[in-house]
Design an enzyme around this catalytic site. Sequence first.
Site, PDB file in Angstrom:
ATOM      1  N   PRO A   9      -3.467   5.088 -11.067  1.00  0.00           N
ATOM      2  CA  PRO A   9      -2.343   5.878 -10.563  1.00  0.00           C
ATOM      3  C   PRO A   9      -1.580   5.239  -9.400  1.00  0.00           C
ATOM      4  O   PRO A   9      -2.168   4.622  -8.513  1.00  0.00           O
ATOM      5  CB  PRO A   9      -2.993   7.197 -10.111  1.00  0.00           C
ATOM      6  N   ASN A  10      -0.274   5.415  -9.482  1.00  0.00           N
ATOM      7  CA  ASN A  10       0.683   4.984  -8.449  1.00  0.00           C
ATOM      8  C   ASN A  10       0.923   3.471  -8.407  1.00  0.00           C
ATOM      9  O   ASN A  10       1.793   3.015  -7.667  1.00  0.00           O
ATOM     10  CB  ASN A  10       0.273   5.491  -7.048  1.00  0.00           C
ATOM     11  N   ARG A  17       6.150   1.210  -3.113  1.00  0.00           N
ATOM     12  CA  ARG A  17       5.165   2.085  -2.494  1.00  0.00           C
ATOM     13  C   ARG A  17       4.496   1.380  -1.308  1.00  0.00           C
ATOM     14  O   ARG A  17       3.922   0.309  -1.477  1.00  0.00           O
ATOM     15  CB  ARG A  17       4.118   2.405  -3.555  1.00  0.00           C
ATOM     16  N   TYR A  22       0.916  -2.794   0.241  1.00  0.00           N
ATOM     17  CA  TYR A  22       0.806  -3.304  -1.138  1.00  0.00           C
ATOM     18  C   TYR A  22       1.816  -4.398  -1.481  1.00  0.00           C
ATOM     19  O   TYR A  22       1.814  -4.906  -2.602  1.00  0.00           O
ATOM     20  CB  TYR A  22       0.918  -2.139  -2.125  1.00  0.00           C
ATOM     21  N   ASN A  71      -8.109  -2.045 -11.721  1.00  0.00           N
ATOM     22  CA  ASN A  71      -7.783  -1.448 -10.426  1.00  0.00           C
ATOM     23  C   ASN A  71      -7.565   0.035 -10.695  1.00  0.00           C
ATOM     24  O   ASN A  71      -6.492   0.453 -11.132  1.00  0.00           O
ATOM     25  CB  ASN A  71      -6.526  -2.082  -9.820  1.00  0.00           C
ATOM     26  N   ALA A  74      -6.747   5.155  -6.671  1.00  0.00           N
ATOM     27  CA  ALA A  74      -7.460   6.235  -5.973  1.00  0.00           C
ATOM     28  C   ALA A  74      -8.640   6.780  -6.778  1.00  0.00           C
ATOM     29  O   ALA A  74      -9.604   7.301  -6.206  1.00  0.00           O
ATOM     30  CB  ALA A  74      -6.487   7.360  -5.627  1.00  0.00           C
ATOM     31  N   HIS A  77     -12.339   5.990  -5.945  1.00  0.00           N
ATOM     32  CA  HIS A  77     -13.101   6.729  -4.921  1.00  0.00           C
ATOM     33  C   HIS A  77     -13.499   8.140  -5.370  1.00  0.00           C
ATOM     34  O   HIS A  77     -14.169   8.847  -4.641  1.00  0.00           O
ATOM     35  CB  HIS A  77     -12.260   6.841  -3.640  1.00  0.00           C
ATOM     36  N   GLU A  95     -13.731  -5.312 -10.742  1.00  0.00           N
ATOM     37  CA  GLU A  95     -12.996  -4.298  -9.953  1.00  0.00           C
ATOM     38  C   GLU A  95     -12.090  -5.022  -8.966  1.00  0.00           C
ATOM     39  O   GLU A  95     -12.539  -5.922  -8.249  1.00  0.00           O
ATOM     40  CB  GLU A  95     -14.004  -3.412  -9.207  1.00  0.00           C
ATOM     41  N   HIS A  97      -8.870  -4.676  -5.986  1.00  0.00           N
ATOM     42  CA  HIS A  97      -7.987  -3.886  -5.116  1.00  0.00           C
ATOM     43  C   HIS A  97      -7.043  -4.826  -4.394  1.00  0.00           C
ATOM     44  O   HIS A  97      -7.447  -5.913  -3.961  1.00  0.00           O
ATOM     45  CB  HIS A  97      -8.796  -3.079  -4.098  1.00  0.00           C
ATOM     46  N   ARG A 104      -9.811   0.172   5.678  1.00  0.00           N
ATOM     47  CA  ARG A 104      -8.867   1.295   5.726  1.00  0.00           C
ATOM     48  C   ARG A 104      -9.614   2.604   6.015  1.00  0.00           C
ATOM     49  O   ARG A 104     -10.644   2.581   6.671  1.00  0.00           O
ATOM     50  CB  ARG A 104      -8.098   1.331   4.401  1.00  0.00           C
ATOM     51  N   ARG A 108     -11.871   5.463   1.460  1.00  0.00           N
ATOM     52  CA  ARG A 108     -11.635   4.345   0.535  1.00  0.00           C
ATOM     53  C   ARG A 108     -12.825   3.378   0.479  1.00  0.00           C
ATOM     54  O   ARG A 108     -12.851   2.465  -0.331  1.00  0.00           O
ATOM     55  CB  ARG A 108     -10.380   3.568   0.946  1.00  0.00           C
TER      56      ARG A 108
HETATM   57  C1  DQA Z   1      -5.975   0.370  -4.193  1.00  0.00           C
HETATM   58  C2  DQA Z   1      -6.726   1.005  -3.025  1.00  0.00           C
HETATM   59  C3  DQA Z   1      -6.929   2.485  -3.254  1.00  0.00           C
HETATM   60  O1  DQA Z   1      -7.645   3.053  -2.172  1.00  0.00           O
HETATM   61  C4  DQA Z   1      -5.604   3.180  -3.377  1.00  0.00           C
HETATM   62  O2  DQA Z   1      -5.785   4.545  -3.667  1.00  0.00           O
HETATM   63  C5  DQA Z   1      -4.698   2.545  -4.362  1.00  0.00           C
HETATM   64  C6  DQA Z   1      -4.669   1.093  -4.476  1.00  0.00           C
HETATM   65  C7  DQA Z   1      -5.624  -1.110  -3.913  1.00  0.00           C
HETATM   66  O3  DQA Z   1      -5.306  -1.796  -4.885  1.00  0.00           O
HETATM   67  O4  DQA Z   1      -5.638  -1.551  -2.767  1.00  0.00           O
HETATM   68  O5  DQA Z   1      -3.902   3.212  -5.012  1.00  0.00           O
HETATM   69  O6  DQA Z   1      -6.813   0.411  -5.339  1.00  0.00           O
END
Ligand code: DQA
Length: 138
Positions: A9-10, A17, A22, A71, A74, A77, A95, A97, A104, A108
């Site tokens: 997501p996102n 964003r 990021y 990835n 969120a 977590h 995995e 990120h 952070r 997280r």
């Molecule tokens: C993320 C880190 C996560 O905590 C966050 O919710 C994201 C992006 C990262 O790529 O740094 O959406 O996975």
Amino acid sequence: MKIHIINGPNLNLLGKREPEIYGKMSFNDYFTELQFKYKSVEISYFQSNIEGELISEIQEADHNVDGIILNAAAYTHTSIAIADAVKAIETPVIEVHISNIYAREDFRKKSYISRSAIGVIAGFGLKSYELAVESLIE
Ligand code: DQA
């Protein structure tokens, strides 16, 4: 060799964003660069904001690719269901990120996915994906 990237997501908003965390590049632009750099690798990409779709994608990718770069954003977590999907399949999952999740907020720092991943790469910006590709090639 086939590698499938699954973004949660996102991450469709990358570039717009929270660019201070990021970065300013969209994932589509980065993905084009990645494919160009690793021409001998078949790299595919899927993104969803929906937990169940991510689970189905993980299940479908199993045995169809040599490695998955995940990835879960969120959901990393929060989602036992995604963690169970990673555990259920045989294809190796890395995995990834973009940000260093350990530097952070406390929420997280917990990942449900890590224990079933072959490795975790975090904190190198979009380059984290490239490092995961390199690890799978090796
Ligand atoms: C993320 C880190 C996560 O905590 C966050 O919710 C994201 C992006 C990262 O790529 O740094 O959406 O996975």
